[in-house]
Write an enzyme that holds these catalytic residues in place. Sequence first.
Site, PDB file in Angstrom:
ATOM      1  N   ASP A 328      48.298  39.966  30.191  1.00  0.00           N
ATOM      2  CA  ASP A 328      49.606  39.540  30.678  1.00  0.00           C
ATOM      3  C   ASP A 328      50.382  38.994  29.490  1.00  0.00           C
ATOM      4  O   ASP A 328      49.785  38.541  28.518  1.00  0.00           O
ATOM      5  CB  ASP A 328      49.447  38.381  31.662  1.00  0.00           C
ATOM      6  CG  ASP A 328      49.015  38.858  33.026  1.00  0.00           C
ATOM      7  OD1 ASP A 328      49.184  40.040  33.300  1.00  0.00           O
ATOM      8  OD2 ASP A 328      48.511  38.028  33.797  1.00  0.00           O
ATOM      9  N   ASP A 615      46.519  36.589  37.084  1.00  0.00           N
ATOM     10  CA  ASP A 615      46.565  35.229  37.623  1.00  0.00           C
ATOM     11  C   ASP A 615      46.919  35.179  39.102  1.00  0.00           C
ATOM     12  O   ASP A 615      46.648  34.210  39.774  1.00  0.00           O
ATOM     13  CB  ASP A 615      47.531  34.360  36.810  1.00  0.00           C
ATOM     14  CG  ASP A 615      48.875  35.044  36.577  1.00  0.00           C
ATOM     15  OD1 ASP A 615      49.143  36.044  37.284  1.00  0.00           O
ATOM     16  OD2 ASP A 615      49.648  34.579  35.728  1.00  0.00           O
ATOM     17  N   ASP A 619      46.235  40.350  41.824  1.00  0.00           N
ATOM     18  CA  ASP A 619      45.536  40.817  40.620  1.00  0.00           C
ATOM     19  C   ASP A 619      44.037  40.974  40.872  1.00  0.00           C
ATOM     20  O   ASP A 619      43.339  41.614  40.088  1.00  0.00           O
ATOM     21  CB  ASP A 619      45.735  39.824  39.466  1.00  0.00           C
ATOM     22  CG  ASP A 619      47.127  39.905  38.873  1.00  0.00           C
ATOM     23  OD1 ASP A 619      47.714  40.996  38.936  1.00  0.00           O
ATOM     24  OD2 ASP A 619      47.627  38.891  38.372  1.00  0.00           O
ATOM     25  N   ASP A 713       5.995  31.822  16.531  1.00  0.00           N
ATOM     26  CA  ASP A 713       7.015  32.877  16.574  1.00  0.00           C
ATOM     27  C   ASP A 713       8.232  32.486  17.413  1.00  0.00           C
ATOM     28  O   ASP A 713       9.334  32.938  17.160  1.00  0.00           O
ATOM     29  CB  ASP A 713       6.408  34.155  17.168  1.00  0.00           C
ATOM     30  CG  ASP A 713       6.253  35.219  16.094  1.00  0.00           C
ATOM     31  OD1 ASP A 713       6.299  34.857  14.911  1.00  0.00           O
ATOM     32  OD2 ASP A 713       6.084  36.402  16.450  1.00  0.00           O
TER      33      ASP A 713
HETATM   34  P1  ATP Z   1      53.350  38.394  33.153  1.00  0.00           P
HETATM   35  O1  ATP Z   1      52.701  37.075  33.372  1.00  0.00           O
HETATM   36  O2  ATP Z   1      52.883  39.504  34.044  1.00  0.00           O
HETATM   37  O3  ATP Z   1      53.469  38.771  31.727  1.00  0.00           O
HETATM   38  P2  ATP Z   1      55.994  37.601  33.992  1.00  0.00           P
HETATM   39  O4  ATP Z   1      55.806  36.160  34.111  1.00  0.00           O
HETATM   40  O5  ATP Z   1      57.059  38.073  33.102  1.00  0.00           O
HETATM   41  O6  ATP Z   1      54.787  38.357  33.588  1.00  0.00           O
HETATM   42  P3  ATP Z   1      56.559  37.684  36.749  1.00  0.00           P
HETATM   43  O7  ATP Z   1      56.337  36.238  36.840  1.00  0.00           O
HETATM   44  O8  ATP Z   1      55.974  38.599  37.742  1.00  0.00           O
HETATM   45  O9  ATP Z   1      56.123  38.251  35.399  1.00  0.00           O
HETATM   46  O10 ATP Z   1      58.111  37.891  36.687  1.00  0.00           O
HETATM   47  C1  ATP Z   1      58.701  39.170  36.794  1.00  0.00           C
HETATM   48  C2  ATP Z   1      60.190  39.031  36.774  1.00  0.00           C
HETATM   49  O11 ATP Z   1      60.615  38.286  37.904  1.00  0.00           O
HETATM   50  C3  ATP Z   1      60.734  38.292  35.558  1.00  0.00           C
HETATM   51  O12 ATP Z   1      61.012  39.156  34.508  1.00  0.00           O
HETATM   52  C4  ATP Z   1      61.989  37.663  36.086  1.00  0.00           C
HETATM   53  O13 ATP Z   1      63.064  38.565  36.010  1.00  0.00           O
HETATM   54  C5  ATP Z   1      61.669  37.425  37.549  1.00  0.00           C
HETATM   55  N1  ATP Z   1      61.255  36.038  37.782  1.00  0.00           N
HETATM   56  C6  ATP Z   1      60.278  35.358  37.172  1.00  0.00           C
HETATM   57  N2  ATP Z   1      60.177  34.116  37.664  1.00  0.00           N
HETATM   58  C7  ATP Z   1      61.122  33.999  38.607  1.00  0.00           C
HETATM   59  C8  ATP Z   1      61.512  32.952  39.503  1.00  0.00           C
HETATM   60  N3  ATP Z   1      60.922  31.776  39.514  1.00  0.00           N
HETATM   61  N4  ATP Z   1      62.545  33.211  40.335  1.00  0.00           N
HETATM   62  C9  ATP Z   1      63.134  34.405  40.354  1.00  0.00           C
HETATM   63  N5  ATP Z   1      62.811  35.409  39.544  1.00  0.00           N
HETATM   64  C10 ATP Z   1      61.827  35.226  38.686  1.00  0.00           C
END
Ligand code: ATP
Length: 876
Positions: A328, A615, A619, A713
């Site tokens: 990730d 995580d 997954d 040994d």
């Molecule tokens: P990884 O841990 O897989 O590398 P990540 O943290 O970038 O990835 P996700 O947390 O699944 O992956 O987030 C995917 C997308 O969702 C982000 O690129 C962002 O655009 C959006 N995102 C992340 N967190 C939030 C949140 N708290 N609220 C709304 N959108 C979010």
Amino acid sequence: MSEAYYRKTPQQALEAQQASAGGLADQEARSRLEKYGPNKLSEGKKKSVLQIFLEQFKDLLVVILIVAALISAVSENVESTIVIFAVLILNAVLGTVQYLKAEKSLESLKAMSSPSAKVLRGGVRVEIPSADVVPGDIVLLEAGDMVVADGRVLENFSLKVNESSLTGESEGVDKMAEAITAEQVALGDQKNMVFSGSLVTYGRATVLVTATGMDTELGKIAALMNQTQQRKTPLQQSLDSFSAKLAIVIMAICAVVFALSIFRTGMGVLDSLMFAVALAVAAIPEALSSIVTIVLAMGTQKMARQNAIIKDLKAVESLGSVSVICSDKTGTLTQNKMTPQKLYADGSLLEGEELDLVNDVQRLLLKAALLASDATTNEETGTAIGDPTEVALVMLGDRLGIDEEAYRAQHPRLGELAFDSDRKLMSTLHDIDGVPTLFTKGAIDVLLDRSKWLLTREGKVEMTPQRKEEIARTNMELSMEGLRVLAFAYKELDTVRPLTLEDESEFTFIGLISMIDPPRPEAIQAVADAKRGGIRTIMITGDHKVTATAIARQLGIFQDGDEAVSGVELDEMTDADLDERLAKISVYARVSPEHKIRIVNAWQRRGNIVSMTGDGVNDAPALKKADIGVAMGITGTEVSKDAASMILADDNFATIVKAVVNGRSVYENIRNAIQFLLSGNTAGILCVLYASLMALPVPFQPVHLLFINLLTDSMPAIAIGMEPARRGLLDRKPRDPKAPILDRPLLSRIGGQGLLIAVATMVAFYLGYQGGDAMLASTMAFATLTLARLFHGFNCRGAESIFHLKFSSNKYSVLAFFAGVVLLLAVLFVPGLKGLFLVSPAFSLSRLGQVVLLAVLPTLIIQLVKLVAGGKHTKE
Ligand code: ATP
């Protein structure tokens, strides 16, 4: 309050809920913990120490030794009989101690990876180890948690649980748990129970704990099954079967030697039997399997100290063969510290501080950012709590002097659709000037497509392709700098009503907020290290492709000529397409957890051993499918930890690479220990065989061989197992998982080195036998074999010569050598022991000088060969 109070009557459970809305008081929780015991499944019927001790005698070796003892007794060699029994008992005591130690270390590893639970105690939400949960506790469950006790659902927010661990069905079915209703109470309905061991796959709930530990349904099943045994690793299994086969071959050779001695050399039956027994004792590697277990266990302890918690001993072996690490991005390769950067609203790109609250669009952007997020700042400590993406939004408010709590108090949340990585959106409903308004934030590609209008200074305008194009271009510019870009939109509803996912459409687009999450500096080094070791790192992320590629470049994961693929593109590829392009793709962006399984499968089809991080709840299947499933200790859900074979206590990519190096080193050390033990045994076998063929007296008594195999040994073998990991381990390709541990080069080294030691030993034998004194000859042979094997311990520490490895780099090996020398001198010169070990009275100090010279000779030759072979060996 009785146990039944919780378990049997829902009515009383309801009352308990009211009585303990704030959860148990600490004092009460403590006394209940004493009463009900820790919330743990007992390990079935634990073996008693006596049982473990007796089990040490359940071995083919013991039968051979008892036969040897009996033969010694019959041949009126009572001392020998006593020594053999003493050795047997000593061996069993050592075995018991090792077993108990290994069990303890596995238990402490288990405790490190055991789940925690969020409970209400004295009105405060606290996180406690699951073992401390007591009946009457109010547990707060959310998606990703493991249910750690049986309980009744008190408040339910779309809770779904997977009970596969309880029902035994591999395909889990989500079960909707229901909150208690008055009718159900009247009917004594059990529907609203959640059970220990289930996994929360969706939603939230508060649960009143009704049973813990062995009183839970899972506990009852565990009690019935009496706990399955810890399975042996493939390496242990193959060594066990090797030992068993070896024992059979040895028995056959023994029979031949016995027959030869009687019929060819006309030896007496008893003497011939002594030969056969000596051969059997010399050949069987008694300490082998326990030493492998000790080295594996020590390896896991070392990894735990370096933040990699191994849940399954098998993982230690697989780690050494890992050739692809899928990781990730956020938090593992990057720091997960998001800081707000540029904003885009109303057609202009600005720095965060330039946000103008007089501008309607910019003001609404900030409002949406603060309302549609759960992060908060702690005024006292100045720190922010919550999802780092949302923390960045609160930080932005802080920079502009806006208190998010004041905003939120002004516009309370009337509904919400929680964030999930699949949807990549989060929405909250608020009253804005009398209008129910839905604020949504999330991935730009998702939100832009669902926006029909765009908010500008002049008001709402239609989202034309040109406007869309401009926003997409701005996003591209920001993403190319490696920034995460979050989009914001709103929608006005007619009334306040429960939200559904269908509400997340027909938005008015407000703007963008970008944030930076810098790579972890140690991850850059770790990616380079992995590459040197023939291990490919692949980035898998939910983030935007352009952002991900920019970060992957900074980390050295993405290089010119590589490809980045999005989840949508992956969906369009057939397996054949994927196989063809696989080697080139270093970044998978905007993927959902389901894609991870495809990626693991594709790499495994190519014969790779794949490590995959994860995580979230979804997954888990990919973590199970991967050869090494890696969960995050800090941010990971309990579900992912449950599915993984390794947990990173620090969520850090560099820890995975360290664990791989350790995996390689443990395997290498085990191979070296095997080389040491088997080459020593080979020397013993060759001597006995030679003596029998040449009609010489038996060169060793069984006690001599037992003394060597079990005492002198074992210590160097364990020291070899503790050899520190060398940087050179990363200069070679990952080990082929199918290659046998006892491969040709190893076998030829075992044979060659065994032969050298055997020659030295037999020369010593002849020196002692010159005057026809069989006892002196045997003493000389025994002393030379023991000392030569002690010296040989240094040869087996690694492929390089000891002068490269340095004595000081493994002090245990030096200690083991001296401890062995002291034991040998005691046996040779302490009067009482001399008798027991049948040491010749004619063995003098000058004889000892001959022994030392002969014993050191094989090691000198082996070291010389290593020095001459030089670099060739290190690349082996
Ligand atoms: P990884 O841990 O897989 O590398 P990540 O943290 O970038 O990835 P996700 O947390 O699944 O992956 O987030 C995917 C997308 O969702 C982000 O690129 C962002 O655009 C959006 N995102 C992340 N967190 C939030 C949140 N708290 N609220 C709304 N959108 C979010």
